[in-house]
Write an enzyme that holds these catalytic residues in place. Structure first.
Site, PDB file in Angstrom:
ATOM      1  NE  ARG A 133      -2.878  93.996 -24.340  1.00  0.00           N
ATOM      2  CZ  ARG A 133      -2.197  93.500 -25.367  1.00  0.00           C
ATOM      3  NH1 ARG A 133      -2.504  93.822 -26.620  1.00  0.00           N
ATOM      4  NH2 ARG A 133      -1.191  92.682 -25.164  1.00  0.00           N
ATOM      5  CG  LEU A 134      -8.298 101.461 -24.079  1.00  0.00           C
ATOM      6  CD1 LEU A 134      -8.171 102.975 -24.121  1.00  0.00           C
ATOM      7  CD2 LEU A 134      -9.189 101.050 -22.894  1.00  0.00           C
TER       8      LEU A 134
END
Ligand SMILES: Cc1cc2nc3c(=O)[nH]c(=O)nc-3n(C[C@H](O)[C@H](O)[C@H](O)COP(=O)(O)O)c2cc1C
Ligand SMILES: Cc1ncc(COP(=O)(O)O)c(C=O)c1O
Length: 214
Positions: free
Chosen positions: A192-193
């Site tokens: 989720r980066l």
């Protein structure tokens, strides 16, 4: 009802880094749009969500088809008296949103909107299939209608009426150009980066480029 806690995908197809992006966001849009258009798994790359703010302060979103983009802005066509038309006439603003799941990409565009010139709307209107032209004449978009037959009967009448003649563009049907002042490009990443690069217009000329935290 149903628990969706485990429904998730890892995004890992690509990345967005400063050394590879265009300095102008429309050129960056073109790169991504062409890739989406050429992807056989994306059937309508030009379908975008358009959000407008209504009188109760709440945004309302619907899909429309992008029909042209230039360095000036993004053009779509609709009924000026529709719900979106009314919001746009009030606020002159909208947010456009593209999501191409197969590329794990979204683009978010904040823009000022204007009607395009009438001759341009005429040109596009008459380039559409005759059935779609009649559809636009027949449909009081966003208004309550008594039933389905109401539209079908009107369509039949008009099909006869315009069998051998050009269908005039309804005055309340035409294009808007959305002139962007902020465009964010989002590329999904593992953990989720994600990569988020935002272009913001400064002084009507230059674009400031920044990276946002995911
Ligand atoms: C993929 C897709 C494309 C659409 N394209 C348009 C369009 O280009 N113009 C339009 O007026 N409505 C289009 N529609 C219908 C709109 O989503 C919407 O139902 C309609 O414009 C009325 O919206 P409103 O009542 O919020 O103004 C499209 C719908 C879908 C699902
Ligand atoms: C109500 C309405 N208007 C316009 C359009 C755009 O169609 P076209 O590509 O024929 O301009 C659509 C597409 O779905 C639509 O549903």
């Amino acid at each position: 009802m149903e628990n969706l806690h485990d429904k998730r995908k890892v995004y890992e197809k690509s990345q967005l880094i400063e050394s590879e992006i265009k300095q102008n966001p429309i050129e960056q849009f073109r790169d991504w749009f062409l890739e989406a258009s050429e992807n056989p798994n994306i059937s309508e790359a030009n379908a975008m969500a358009v959000s407008t703010v209504e009188e109760d302060g709440c945004p309302r979103t619907r899909m429309v088809l992008l029909k042209e983009y230039t360095f000036e802005g993004f053009i779509f066509y609709t009924n000026y008296d529709s719900r979106k038309g009314k919001s746009i006439e009030n606020t002159h603003k909208a947010c456009l949103h593209f999501f191409w799941p197969n590329l794990e990409r979204q683009i978010i565009i904040k823009a000022n909107l204007e009607r395009i010139a009438e001759n341009l709307s005429d040109g596009y209107f008459h380039s559409r299939p005759k059935g779609s032209q009649l559809g636009a004449v027949v449909s009081p978009q966003s208004q309550e209608i008594p039933n389905k037959e109401y539209l079908e009967q009107k369509l039949k009448q008009l099909e006869k009426e315009y069998e051998n003649s050009e269908i005039p563009r309804p005055e309340n049907w035409g294009g808007y150009i959305a002139k962007p002042y902020e465009i964010e490009f989002w590329q999904g990443r593992p953990n989720r980066l994600h990569d988020r690069i935002i272009y913001q217009l400064i002084d009507d000329l230059d674009w400031k480029i920044s990276r946002l935290a995911p």
